[in-house]
Design an enzyme around this catalytic site. Structure first.
Site, PDB file in Angstrom:
ATOM      1  CB  VAL A  20     -23.280  58.500  37.572  1.00 22.51           C
ATOM      2  CG1 VAL A  20     -22.600  57.140  37.687  1.00 22.51           C
ATOM      3  CG2 VAL A  20     -22.406  59.579  38.200  1.00 22.51           C
ATOM      4  CG  HIS A  21     -25.586  56.730  31.815  1.00 25.40           C
ATOM      5  ND1 HIS A  21     -24.849  57.827  31.449  1.00 25.40           N
ATOM      6  CD2 HIS A  21     -25.530  55.885  30.757  1.00 25.40           C
ATOM      7  CE1 HIS A  21     -24.384  57.653  30.222  1.00 25.40           C
ATOM      8  NE2 HIS A  21     -24.773  56.479  29.769  1.00 25.40           N
TER       9      HIS A  21
END
Ligand code: UD1
Ligand code: UDP
Length: 364
Positions: free
Chosen positions: A201-202
């Site tokens: 997740v970024h």
């Protein structure tokens, strides 16, 4: 042709590892690394792992706001491109480095080549959407991965210079994936094939406070003692979690950014992948792993449409994610599924790198 290629982030180093060697068989390439990503595990490590040639110029421009990054990159890139006087400036994808490179090429009247052109999320709150729209509208060559991208460009009046080449990342994945049929990189991390979920997740929107709470809760609900979530944590996400004081739930095991080969192995042998990454969702599609996309929409519409229901855009909807996991990767079957997937893996290269090099060569 003399080409100045501009990279800066992890996925761009990975794309350049697919294209650079092919480009250099026919063209002279001057590789510039803006340094947008700078940690060893986010950038430096990929040069050695993927045999990516050392850049001719390394600018060391990372951190700060997107605007400040672009501003500093413009000044530094202009100096390099003005001296090199290339026949083309080549940029990849949709990052701040992409936008800066395209602007510098256009300002210096040097034709711009955009690899991975034409993608749209239709959400201009995303920094990537602005970057790709700008790059596309400034480009002389638009190398697009999918038919949907051709249609997106046509809808904006861009029909000249567009070539469907496929996906350069698929070329690299096809080269590396057979080497990780054996789950050794996964077992080396203490994991058993089919008995973990792999997550990354970024995206900027997933670093906002409410989103941080929503996806950490989602991962926590998906994780169990029997089937942990393994989260490869981007340093920007780590910083956001810390700043917001959000802790990760039990059975969500954090690992730092991994090498490319290990990341492909982690996907291939997972029960399922949960991600907001553009690259990881395509890789999961090619590897045939069930994939939940932790965003409200995706630019990779074909990958989802052609997945036979194996890829699902779930956003941060926890109940939906749990339902889809139960459907796509039930705990009782996942081990067998993963073993079968690794055994039958058959991923062909897209031939995208060759086509980009050829089209650029044909233009002289
Ligand atoms: C960038 C791209 C995004 C891409 C992603 C790939 C833009 C607008 N976004 O997002 O499209 O999907 O790269 O991973 O260009 N940081 C470190 N070390 C690093 C790199 C980043 O600590 O090596 C931290 C810093 O706190 C930095 C933050 O991450 O401020 C954000 O980095 P940045 O390069 O601005 O954007 P990404 O979120 O990485
Ligand atoms: N990747 C990697 N190590 C990791 C996470 C991702 O090598 O720990 C690779 C992944 O396999 C893919 C690329 O990085 O090839 C995707 O980059 P990222 O998710 O950073 O950006 P995006 O594709 O969303 O722009």
């Amino acid at each position: 042709m003399r080409i100045v290629s501009i990279v800066g982030t992890r996925p761009q180093l990975i794309k350049a590892a697919a294209l650079s060697p092919v480009l250099r068989r026919r063209h002279e390439e001057i590789l510039v690394d803006t340094g947008q990503h700078y940690d060893e595990a986010m950038a430096g490590a990929f040069f050695a792992e993927l045999d990516l040639p050392r850049p001719h110029h390394t600018l060391g421009i990372g951190g700060g706001t997107g605007t400040a990054q672009v501003a500093r990159m413009l000044l530094a890139l202009e100096e390099i491109v003005a001296v090199a006087r290339p026949d083309a400036v080549l940029v990849y994808g949709d990052t701040n480095s992409t936008m800066a490179g395209a602007l510098v090429g256009a300002k210096l009247d040097i034709p711009v080549a955009h690899v991975e052109a034409g993608l749209r999320s239709f959400d201009r709150r995303m920094p990537e959407e602005i970057n790709r729209v700008v790059a596309d509208h400034l480009s002389r060559w638009l190398f697009v991965p999918t038919p949907a991208a051709v249609a997106n460009l046509a809808a904006e009046g861009i029909t000249q210079g567009v070539t469907v080449v496929g996906d350069v990342m698929q070329d690299l994945a096809a080269r590396i994936a057979p080497t990780v049929r054996d789950a050794a990189p996964v077992t080396a991390l203490g994991l058993r094939p089919g008995e973990y979920l792999f997550a990354t997740v970024h995206r900027a929107e997933n670093r906002l406070p409410d989103a941080l709470r929503a996806w950490t809760a989602l991962l926590g609900a998906a994780a169990s003692e029997r089937r942990p979530v393994v989260l490869s944590l981007h340093p920007g996400t780590a910083a956001a979690l810390e700043a917001e004081g959000v802790a990760l739930p039990p059975h969500v095991r954090v690992i730092g950014p991994q090498g490319y080969r290990t990341t492909i192995a982690l996907q291939l042998h997972a029960a399922a992948v949960l991600t907001d990454s553009g690259g990881v969702q395509r890789e999961a599609a090619w590897l045939g792993v069930p994939c939940l996309i932790l965003r409200d929409r995706t630019e990779w519409v074909e990958a989802v449409a052609e997945s036979g229901g194996r890829m699902v855009v779930v956003g941060l909807d926890r109940a939906r994610a749990l339902d889809e996991l139960a459907r796509l990767a039930p705990v009782a079957d996942a081990q067998l599924q993963a073993a079968e997937r690794a055994r039958t893996l058959d991923l062909a290269p897209a031939g995208a790198a060759e086509m980009v090099a050829e089209v650029l060569g044909a233009d002289r």
